[in-house]
Design a protein around this motif. Structure first.
Motif, PDB file in Angstrom:
ATOM      1  N   ASP A 341       0.845  -1.235   0.083  1.00 46.75           N
ATOM      2  CA  ASP A 341      -0.121   0.223  -0.013  1.00 46.75           C
ATOM      3  C   ASP A 341       0.784   1.249   0.004  1.00 46.75           C
ATOM      4  O   ASP A 341       0.277   2.288   0.026  1.00 46.75           O
ATOM      5  CB  ASP A 341      -0.812   0.012   1.206  1.00 46.75           C
ATOM      6  N   VAL A 342       2.220   1.137  -0.110  1.00 44.78           N
ATOM      7  CA  VAL A 342       3.068   2.337   0.072  1.00 44.78           C
ATOM      8  C   VAL A 342       2.690   3.516  -1.173  1.00 44.78           C
ATOM      9  O   VAL A 342       2.664   4.442  -0.819  1.00 44.78           O
ATOM     10  CB  VAL A 342       4.642   1.757  -0.118  1.00 44.78           C
ATOM     11  N   PHE A 343       2.830   3.112  -2.380  1.00 48.13           N
ATOM     12  CA  PHE A 343       2.413   3.901  -3.446  1.00 48.13           C
ATOM     13  C   PHE A 343       0.976   4.472  -3.212  1.00 48.13           C
ATOM     14  O   PHE A 343       0.990   5.794  -3.441  1.00 48.13           O
ATOM     15  CB  PHE A 343       2.724   3.236  -4.758  1.00 48.13           C
ATOM     16  N   PHE A 344       0.029   3.778  -2.788  1.00 50.43           N
ATOM     17  CA  PHE A 344      -1.145   4.174  -3.012  1.00 50.43           C
ATOM     18  C   PHE A 344      -1.436   5.146  -1.828  1.00 50.43           C
ATOM     19  O   PHE A 344      -1.972   6.088  -1.839  1.00 50.43           O
ATOM     20  CB  PHE A 344      -2.086   3.104  -2.805  1.00 50.43           C
ATOM     21  N   ASN A 345      -0.812   5.037  -0.393  1.00 45.27           N
ATOM     22  CA  ASN A 345      -0.634   5.655   0.448  1.00 45.27           C
ATOM     23  C   ASN A 345      -0.099   7.171   0.147  1.00 45.27           C
ATOM     24  O   ASN A 345      -0.494   8.238   0.749  1.00 45.27           O
ATOM     25  CB  ASN A 345      -0.181   5.182   1.701  1.00 45.27           C
ATOM     26  N   LEU A 346       0.943   7.116  -0.700  1.00 44.95           N
ATOM     27  CA  LEU A 346       1.323   8.229  -1.322  1.00 44.95           C
ATOM     28  C   LEU A 346       0.555   9.148  -2.013  1.00 44.95           C
ATOM     29  O   LEU A 346       0.739  10.389  -1.941  1.00 44.95           O
ATOM     30  CB  LEU A 346       3.069   8.222  -1.830  1.00 44.95           C
ATOM     31  N   VAL A 347      -0.220   8.448  -2.945  1.00 42.58           N
ATOM     32  CA  VAL A 347      -0.990   8.927  -3.704  1.00 42.58           C
ATOM     33  C   VAL A 347      -2.159   9.788  -3.046  1.00 42.58           C
ATOM     34  O   VAL A 347      -2.540  10.744  -3.127  1.00 42.58           O
ATOM     35  CB  VAL A 347      -1.587   8.122  -4.836  1.00 42.58           C
ATOM     36  N   ASN A 348      -2.513   8.884  -1.893  1.00 44.47           N
ATOM     37  CA  ASN A 348      -3.511   9.577  -0.845  1.00 44.47           C
ATOM     38  C   ASN A 348      -2.889  11.043  -0.222  1.00 44.47           C
ATOM     39  O   ASN A 348      -3.531  11.872  -0.159  1.00 44.47           O
ATOM     40  CB  ASN A 348      -3.830   8.701   0.045  1.00 44.47           C
ATOM     41  N   LEU A 349      -1.764  10.821   0.107  1.00 47.17           N
ATOM     42  CA  LEU A 349      -1.035  12.149   0.704  1.00 47.17           C
ATOM     43  C   LEU A 349      -0.992  13.169  -0.491  1.00 47.17           C
ATOM     44  O   LEU A 349      -1.277  14.176  -0.001  1.00 47.17           O
ATOM     45  CB  LEU A 349       0.512  11.644   1.113  1.00 47.17           C
ATOM     46  N   ALA A 350      -0.522  13.090  -1.543  1.00 47.84           N
ATOM     47  CA  ALA A 350      -0.637  13.904  -2.641  1.00 47.84           C
ATOM     48  C   ALA A 350      -2.091  14.517  -3.061  1.00 47.84           C
ATOM     49  O   ALA A 350      -2.215  15.875  -3.303  1.00 47.84           O
ATOM     50  CB  ALA A 350      -0.169  13.157  -3.857  1.00 47.84           C
TER      51      ALA A 350
END
Length: 600
Positions: A341-350
């Motif tokens: 979920d690392v990349f998807f969490n970064l997308v949520n942060l963005a």
């Protein structure tokens, strides 16, 4: 509806009109064959090019006009092929007295109606193309060397943006939609001017000439037909539309003895009809590919806006990210982490950052395009490793215009310097260097302050394909931590000079330590759909990890600058007027409470 929207409407209409024209040509062919049955074969009317040949010559002629003569060799080749394809030239056996005058008149009226409609539409499209070409020169940088040399690649961008708006996509001007969507390069204006419209116009002109010859017959009519066709072609050339090339002497003198009949003429009309249909269908197919690509892009936008995504949606988002990643290193990381979920969490942060930007824009009530150009200061713990990647990895899409690094490689950062980076007030001449651990450091003081140092910041855009150490960033705190604001519009702290400048502390321990290139990728993908263009400023240490890692020191000295271990960077204390402000305290939490007095 702007000019691009009107152009889209007219091109869609044009595709349908080509099919209508093809049906009309088939009907004219049938009528001509009916006339043959009632007519006596008398004279031959010909020209140096057939209907099919004229179409081929037309395309080459237009290319010659468009390229200022550069396509003359092409013209010669295509013209020869066109003449060969036509058999013996534009030939028809002319029936005369027996053909119904009234029926001929009706057929010619129908042909003239289609011709007029095509010519009018052609002129309207040409006018719109010219208008958009003027706008494109000031709106887009024609940096694609493979695009057409008359600027139509930029007109294509207007066309694509109009179509994109139909799918709720309002994209930044820096984005080249064709590249992002992986669409083949097509030149709509050249296709219209040199293919379908020209073919349809020339075919109808020649059919009209054929029917006139069938009605009147004889050598006198042969000359008349040749003059009428040549006149029509010349008129179109004068309008900048058609390049039909007729040789009137050959029309009258060279082809009178050829033994051809109306069956060949009607067959030529049907061949032209099939050519028009094929070309129209090809254009229709290309337009459909554009719409399918925009539909996929609209789906990615929908996926990004969701906080919780299905397995298929995650897969599609990863595939989209891989497609838009500039380097195999980034693509490999995405593949290896596709199930986490690392990349998807970064997308949520963005996405959180984008929402905050929209809130700030709404407060300002500023609808000007300049508000879309923003400065993002990313505050994080940082380190570098000996894995080298191209600098362009930090700039995956043009929505991030640059990433600026402020300290040399293997250098630590003090709160004063980080604060000045956030404020935007730091200048190269303000930098001060020294030893962060004088009691335990094996290097003399001189080693920390005497090294080659450029008088500019380390721009990743300027570095381009050159390799840099991989930068890893880790969180500085957690959401709700009283020491941090999760998002800070720096204009409220520093006034107008910091307008459109925002501080983003990395407060996501559930994400943890990640490559900085993945952070910029997530931000760029989200900003892609919002219309923002950001310069990213990294406020983080760039010390190597582990401390005994072997770095390419000599190369890094030439790329920007490299310091020995235990080197830190700060700025003079007098440049920080509000040392007890909450914002400055935030940087003290991250970079330490001790402010050294470096003099070098």
């Amino acid at each position: 509806m702007d000019d691009a929207d009107v152009l889209v409407t007219k091109i869609n209409k044009w595709v349908g009109l080509q099919k209508s024209c093809a049906r009309k040509l088939n009907k004219l062919a049938e009528e001509l064959e009916e006339a043959v049955k009632a007519a006596n074969v008398t004279k031959v009317v010909g020209s140096s090019v057939s209907v099919g040949g004229a179409a081929a010559m037309t395309a080459a002629g237009v290319l010659t006009i468009l390229t200022g003569g550069a396509a003359l060799p092409v013209l010669a080749t295509v013209g020869a092929v066109g003449a060969l394809a036509s058999g013996t030239s534009m030939v028809t056996s002319v029936g005369s007295e027996a053909y119904s005058a009234s029926k001929s008149k009706d057929i010619m009226k129908e042909a003239q109606k289609v011709l007029d409609e095509l010519q009018n539409l052609e002129q309207e499209i040409k006018d719109l193309m010219q208008l958009l070409k003027g706008k494109a020169s000031s709106s887009y940088d024609d940096d694609d060397s493979d695009d057409d040399d008359d600027g139509d690649g930029n007109i294509m961008e207007f066309f694509l943006r109009s179509e994109a708006r139909q799918y709720g996509l309002n994209l930044p001007r820096s984005i080249r939609i064709r590249k992002v969507c992986g669409l083949q390069k097509i030149n709509v204006s050249r296709r219209i001017r040199a293919n379908e419209i020209l073919l349809a116009a020339s075919a109808v002109i020649l059919v009209q000439a054929l029917l006139l010859a069938a009605k009147q017959g004889g050598k006198k009519v042969a000359s008349s037909v040749g003059k009428k066709a040549a006149s029509a072609a010349a008129g179109c050339v004068a309008g900048g539309a058609v390049g039909l090339l007729f040789s009137v002497p050959e029309l009258v003198n060279d082809c009178q003895n050829l033994d051809n009949n109306e069956t060949e003429a009607s067959r030529t009309l049907r061949e032209n009809s099939r050519a028009i249909v094929t070309s129209a269908e090809e254009t229709e197919e290309e337009l459909q590919k554009i719409r399918e690509a925009l539909q996929k892009l609209s789906r990615i936008k929908f996926i990004i806006e969701k906080e919780n995504r299905t397995h298929d949606e995650k897969r599609d988002l990863i595939e989209h990210a891989i497609k838009n990643s500039p380097d195999p290193a980034v693509q490999q990381w995405l593949r290896e982490n596709a199930e986490s979920d690392v990349f998807f969490n970064l997308v949520n942060l963005a996405k959180f950052i984008e929402n905050k930007l929209n809130e700030e824009a709404e407060k300002k009530k500023n609808k000007d395009r300049d508000r879309k150009k923003i400065e993002l200061v990313f505050l994080a713990h940082g380190e570098i490793g000996n894995w080298m990647i191209p600098a362009r990895c930090l700039l995956p899409l043009t929505t991030i215009t640059d990433v600026l690094l402020y300290s040399p490689w293997n250098c630590l950062l003090y709160p004063e310097a980080a604060y000045s980076i956030a404020k935007g007030s730091i200048q190269p001449q303000d930098r001060r260097f020294g030893c962060t651990n004088p009691d335990m450091c094996p290097f003399p003081l001189e080693a920390h302050i005497t090294f080659n140092l450029p008088c500019y910041w380390n721009s990743m855009r300027n570095t381009g394909f050159q390799p840099i150490p991989n930068i890893m960033v880790s969180p500085v705190g957690t959401p709700g931590d009283m020491a941090f604001a999760d998002f800070l519009a720096l204009e409220r702290e520093f006034g107008a000079p910091a307008a459109n400048r925002y501080l983003i502390p990395y407060l996501a321990p559930w994400i943890g330590k990640v490559p900085f290139f993945v952070v910029t990728l997530a931000i760029s993908l989200v900003l892609f759909f919002s219309g923002y263009e950001a310069t990213v400023h990294l406020a983080a240490c760039l010390g190597k990890s582990p401390r005994d890692a072997v770095m390419q020191e000599e190369y890094l000295k030439s790329q920007y600058a490299y310091t020995v271990n235990n080197t830190g960077m700060t700025v003079p204390a007098e440049t920080i007027p509000f040392r007890y402000s909450p914002v400055f305290n935030m940087f003290k939490v991250v970079f330490g409470d001790v402010s050294p007095s470096f003099t070098g």
